[in-house]
Design a protein around this motif. Structure first.
Motif, PDB file in Angstrom:
ATOM      1  N   GLN A 189       0.850  -1.189   0.000  1.00 22.16           N
ATOM      2  CA  GLN A 189       0.000   0.000   0.000  1.00 22.16           C
ATOM      3  C   GLN A 189       0.889   1.242   0.000  1.00 22.16           C
ATOM      4  O   GLN A 189       1.819   1.350   0.798  1.00 22.16           O
ATOM      5  N   GLU A 190       0.604   2.185  -0.905  1.00 28.67           N
ATOM      6  CA  GLU A 190       1.387   3.408  -1.032  1.00 28.67           C
ATOM      7  C   GLU A 190       0.468   4.628  -0.906  1.00 28.67           C
ATOM      8  O   GLU A 190      -0.535   4.741  -1.613  1.00 28.67           O
ATOM      9  N   ASP A 191       0.833   5.526   0.005  1.00 27.80           N
ATOM     10  CA  ASP A 191       0.102   6.797   0.171  1.00 27.80           C
ATOM     11  C   ASP A 191      -1.395   6.572   0.359  1.00 27.80           C
ATOM     12  O   ASP A 191      -2.228   7.231  -0.274  1.00 27.80           O
ATOM     13  N   LYS A 192      -1.749   5.616   1.212  1.00 27.77           N
ATOM     14  CA  LYS A 192      -3.150   5.323   1.520  1.00 27.77           C
ATOM     15  C   LYS A 192      -3.371   5.573   3.007  1.00 27.77           C
ATOM     16  O   LYS A 192      -2.819   4.861   3.853  1.00 27.77           O
ATOM     17  N   ILE A 208       1.031  -7.121   7.763  1.00 33.07           N
ATOM     18  CA  ILE A 208       1.203  -5.892   6.999  1.00 33.07           C
ATOM     19  C   ILE A 208       2.619  -5.894   6.434  1.00 33.07           C
ATOM     20  O   ILE A 208       3.599  -5.917   7.193  1.00 33.07           O
ATOM     21  N   PHE A 209       2.740  -5.861   5.086  1.00 30.23           N
ATOM     22  CA  PHE A 209       4.037  -6.054   4.443  1.00 30.23           C
ATOM     23  C   PHE A 209       4.289  -4.970   3.403  1.00 30.23           C
ATOM     24  O   PHE A 209       3.463  -4.713   2.525  1.00 30.23           O
ATOM     25  N   LYS A 210       5.426  -4.297   3.526  1.00 28.30           N
ATOM     26  CA  LYS A 210       5.898  -3.303   2.557  1.00 28.30           C
ATOM     27  C   LYS A 210       4.841  -2.255   2.223  1.00 28.30           C
ATOM     28  O   LYS A 210       4.512  -2.032   1.061  1.00 28.30           O
ATOM     29  N   CYS A 211       4.315  -1.645   3.253  1.00 26.27           N
ATOM     30  CA  CYS A 211       3.383  -0.534   3.076  1.00 26.27           C
ATOM     31  C   CYS A 211       4.109   0.763   3.451  1.00 26.27           C
ATOM     32  O   CYS A 211       4.732   0.838   4.520  1.00 26.27           O
ATOM     33  N   ASN A 212       4.033   1.758   2.585  1.00 25.24           N
ATOM     34  CA  ASN A 212       4.762   3.005   2.778  1.00 25.24           C
ATOM     35  C   ASN A 212       3.811   4.193   2.785  1.00 25.24           C
ATOM     36  O   ASN A 212       2.854   4.252   1.993  1.00 25.24           O
ATOM     37  N   LYS A 213       4.071   5.119   3.716  1.00 26.78           N
ATOM     38  CA  LYS A 213       3.319   6.373   3.803  1.00 26.78           C
ATOM     39  C   LYS A 213       1.815   6.113   3.834  1.00 26.78           C
ATOM     40  O   LYS A 213       1.033   6.741   3.121  1.00 26.78           O
TER      41      LYS A 213
END
Length: 329
Positions: A189-192, A208-213
């Motif tokens: 997930q990106e920018d969510k 939760i894996f590799k979620c940014n911002k």
């Protein structure tokens, strides 16, 4: 000195670690190495037995015999007359392994001999060098630099690899937020900042894996939550009956609305945890992490307390005692 026999045994024991590795690695693949190690160990065993029989405390010399010299020694050997017969030599070791290429061995011996011969020349080794005049030096003659191409190191390749990771395009993954069996998967997930998980059950877990911002809110009661390889990620949850884990992440913020018994932080840089009044008995377990802060509710606001990153350990006479180093500030 004073006992050469035990010294030989110590040298034999010192090599045991490496000889055992050879025996283990080549036991079923190449018996030449196994035979060589056995012969090598046999040298030390026989040498120790020989010393024990003839030279228990070192070499012994006759106090009443004549002074040994090269001529007297030669005459003794030719005539066969001697005060006492010399002790028998130790039995020869087993045969060394036979290698496929004998020529490589001869070439190596010859090259080593040539190398040592050059080194033994001492200062005379520079007599064979030829004097180079200034007009032949590239750093003093710009015309030579223009003619000769730049010299590159033979050990480094200057051609970029076609499979270089810098040139390969970054692989993009589709974002995931779904329930798979009893596991909530939240990935890539990106920018969510409006991610929400509803209708949770006590037997479900969240990964939760590799979620940014991004920010995720989990409502209800869940078994456990794991945050792995995330950056600048926020988590808000109600209740967890097991553990909340943060692994290999950076800049994580967690807010507990209800209760959680344990929060684990491992290999993480920057983690802020906001506890609720109900979760003040939560245990924080950390390892290989930095910039960890626990925020405790006080008078309608939060007060920040840093988690120690440095520790001091001392021996109290019976055990090691470890205490957190005091944080000055």
């Amino acid at each position: 000195s004073p006992k050469p026999g035990p010294y030989v045994k110590e040298m034999n024991d010192a090599a045991t670690f490496y000889t055992n590795r050879v025996l283990k690695d080549y036991k079923n693949s190449d018996t030449r190495h196994v035979d060589w190690v056995k012969s090598y160990l046999n040298i030390w065993s026989e040498l120790q037995a020989y010393i024990k029989e003839h030279h228990t405390t070192g070499l012994t010399w006759s106090k009443t015999g004549p002074v040994a010299s090269s001529m007297s020694m030669r005459s003794v050997l030719t005539s066969g007359s001697c005060l006492s017969p010399p002790p028998p030599p130790p039995p020869p070791p087993g045969p060394p392994p036979i290698f496929d290429t004998e020529t490589a061995k001869d070439e190596g011996t010859a090259s080593r001999s040539a190398l040592f011969a050059q080194l033994n020349q001492g200062e005379a080794i520079t007599k064979g060098l030829r004097h180079v005049s200034d007009d032949q030096k590239t750093h003093k003659n710009p015309s030579l630099r223009a003619q000769s191409p730049p010299v590159r190191s033979p050990t480094k390749s200057h051609t970029p690899s076609p499979t270089s990771p810098k040139n390969s395009p970054q692989q993009n993954h589709a974002p995931v937020l779904e329930l798979e069996g009893k596991k909530w998967r939240v990935e890539y997930q990106e920018d969510k900042n409006d991610l929400v998980i509803n209708n949770t059950e006590i037997k479900q877990v969240a990964y939760i894996f590799k979620c940014n911002k991004s920010t995720l809110q989990i409502k209800g009661k869940i078994n456990s939550i794991t945050i792995d390889n995330c950056k600048k990620f926020g988590l808000v949850f109600d209740n967890v009956v097991g553990i909340v884990e943060v692994i290999n992440s950076r800049d994580i913020q967690i807010q507990v609305m209800g209760k959680v018994p344990t929060i684990s932080i491992n290999k993480t840089e920057g983690c802020h945890i906001y506890l609720s009044e109900e979760s003040l008995d939560c245990e924080i377990v950390s390892a290989k992490s930095s910039e960890m802060n626990i925020l405790i509710p006080q008078d309608g606001d939060y007060k920040e307390f840093p988690v120690p990153e440095q520790f001091k350990t001392a021996w109290d006479g019976s055990k090691l005692v470890t205490e957190p180093a005091e944080i000055v500030g």
